[in-house]
Motif scaffolding. Structure first.
Motif, PDB file in Angstrom:
ATOM      1  N   GLU A 141       0.855  -1.183   0.000  1.00 49.90           N
ATOM      2  CA  GLU A 141       0.000   0.000   0.000  1.00 49.90           C
ATOM      3  C   GLU A 141       0.894   1.238   0.000  1.00 49.90           C
ATOM      4  OE1 GLU A 141      -3.619   1.741   2.688  1.00 49.90           O
ATOM      5  OE2 GLU A 141      -3.273  -0.412   2.619  1.00 49.90           O
ATOM      6  N   ARG A 142       0.672   2.091  -0.973  1.00 50.41           N
ATOM      7  CA  ARG A 142       1.513   3.274  -1.141  1.00 50.41           C
ATOM      8  C   ARG A 142       1.305   4.286  -0.035  1.00 50.41           C
ATOM      9  NH1 ARG A 142       1.112   8.346  -2.991  1.00 50.41           N
ATOM     10  NH2 ARG A 142      -1.073   8.168  -3.510  1.00 50.41           N
ATOM     11  N   ALA A 143       0.068   4.475   0.391  1.00 47.40           N
ATOM     12  CA  ALA A 143      -0.222   5.504   1.395  1.00 47.40           C
ATOM     13  C   ALA A 143      -1.125   4.918   2.473  1.00 47.40           C
ATOM     14  CB  ALA A 143      -0.908   6.699   0.739  1.00 47.40           C
ATOM     15  N   VAL A 144      -0.526   4.556   3.587  1.00 50.60           N
ATOM     16  CA  VAL A 144      -1.295   4.058   4.716  1.00 50.60           C
ATOM     17  C   VAL A 144      -1.582   5.234   5.645  1.00 50.60           C
ATOM     18  CG1 VAL A 144       0.683   3.379   6.127  1.00 50.60           C
ATOM     19  CG2 VAL A 144      -1.454   2.176   6.386  1.00 50.60           C
ATOM     20  N   HIS A 145      -2.745   5.240   6.261  1.00 54.28           N
ATOM     21  CA  HIS A 145      -3.169   6.382   7.068  1.00 54.28           C
ATOM     22  C   HIS A 145      -2.989   6.150   8.560  1.00 54.28           C
ATOM     23  CE1 HIS A 145      -4.536   8.484   3.577  1.00 54.28           C
ATOM     24  NE2 HIS A 145      -5.178   7.408   3.194  1.00 54.28           N
ATOM     25  N   HIS A 146      -1.901   5.474   8.894  1.00 54.16           N
ATOM     26  CA  HIS A 146      -1.502   5.307  10.297  1.00 54.16           C
ATOM     27  C   HIS A 146       0.019   5.341  10.341  1.00 54.16           C
ATOM     28  CE1 HIS A 146      -1.338   4.085  14.450  1.00 54.16           C
ATOM     29  NE2 HIS A 146      -0.496   3.135  14.108  1.00 54.16           N
ATOM     30  N   ASP A 147       0.565   6.029  11.309  1.00 54.73           N
ATOM     31  CA  ASP A 147       2.012   6.117  11.466  1.00 54.73           C
ATOM     32  C   ASP A 147       2.475   4.971  12.361  1.00 54.73           C
ATOM     33  OD1 ASP A 147       4.637   6.820  11.600  1.00 54.73           O
ATOM     34  OD2 ASP A 147       4.315   8.701  12.670  1.00 54.73           O
ATOM     35  N   PHE A 148       2.960   3.880  11.730  1.00 54.96           N
ATOM     36  CA  PHE A 148       3.436   2.729  12.487  1.00 54.96           C
ATOM     37  C   PHE A 148       4.758   3.015  13.179  1.00 54.96           C
ATOM     38  CE2 PHE A 148       0.388   0.667   9.757  1.00 54.96           C
ATOM     39  CZ  PHE A 148      -0.135  -0.322  10.557  1.00 54.96           C
ATOM     40  N   GLY A 149       5.381   4.139  12.882  1.00 54.48           N
ATOM     41  CA  GLY A 149       6.624   4.518  13.540  1.00 54.48           C
ATOM     42  C   GLY A 149       6.403   5.185  14.883  1.00 54.48           C
ATOM     43  N   SER A 150       5.178   5.564  15.187  1.00 55.92           N
ATOM     44  CA  SER A 150       4.871   6.246  16.436  1.00 55.92           C
ATOM     45  C   SER A 150       4.155   5.291  17.391  1.00 55.92           C
ATOM     46  CB  SER A 150       3.972   7.452  16.148  1.00 55.92           C
ATOM     47  OG  SER A 150       3.559   8.053  17.344  1.00 55.92           O
TER      48      SER A 150
END
Length: 180
Positions: A141-150
């Motif tokens: 998925e090119r643009a996921v709407h959750h920041d998995f880095g945070s």
């Protein structure tokens, strides 16, 4: 080392490179393909120039194969280093190894900034149970709407591993619905 073993090891490098470059199959993890290809290049170069055979054609083929493949590998990595956004390509922030429904999945997240329309790229790979050191990409998925880095969302702690697991379960359900 016998010439047969040298030929076998030298032929592994172009086969490995072709599989990694032209298919969705790779070694498990993000940096393992880079490290393994560099180590395999070093081994093949070492063996090609230490060959013990008297056959000059075989020597030439072994040396030519090792030099061409090594140049291909290093030119590919150098092109990435020359990229002005090189530091952005190294920002893999999430790697989740998740066993779900008896299958092994890996979830990766790489932030790409505001220009992507979301927080970053998200992809899921699946590892076979009998050979878990390789993985095959099953979703990207090119643009996921959750920041998995945070680790927080709206000032409350969040478990990104659980979120990735739910995402994979939804993907499995969608695939099963398409299949039936």
């Amino acid at each position: 080392m016998s010439p047969r073993k040298q030929i076998l090891i030298s032929s592994l490098l172009p086969i490995y490179l072709a599989i990694v470059l032209f298919t969705d199959i790779s070694l498990i993890g993000f940096w393992t393909d880079v490290i393994f290809s560099i180590l395999l290049c070093a081994l093949v170069i070492f063996l090609a120039f230490r060959t013990t055979t008297n056959n000059t054609i075989l020597k030439g083929v072994l040396k030519g194969n090792s030099i061409i493949c090594t140049l291909l590998v290093f030119s590919f990595y150098i092109l990435h280093i020359i990229n002005p956004f090189f530091s952005d390509t190294l920002k893999l922030r999430g790697f989740y190894f998740l066993p779900i429904n008896g299958k092994l999945y890996n979830a990766y997240f790489k932030p790409v900034g505001a220009h992507s329309g979301g927080y970053g790229n998200f992809w899921i790979t699946k590892s076979p149970k009998l050979f878990p050191i390789i993985e095959m990409q099953v979703h990207w998925e090119r643009a996921v709407h959750h920041d998995f880095g945070s680790d927080t969302f709206e000032d409350s702690p969040i478990d990104n591993s659980e979120l990735a697991e739910n995402y994979i379960k939804e993907l499995i359900e969608q695939e099963e619905a398409k299949g039936n």
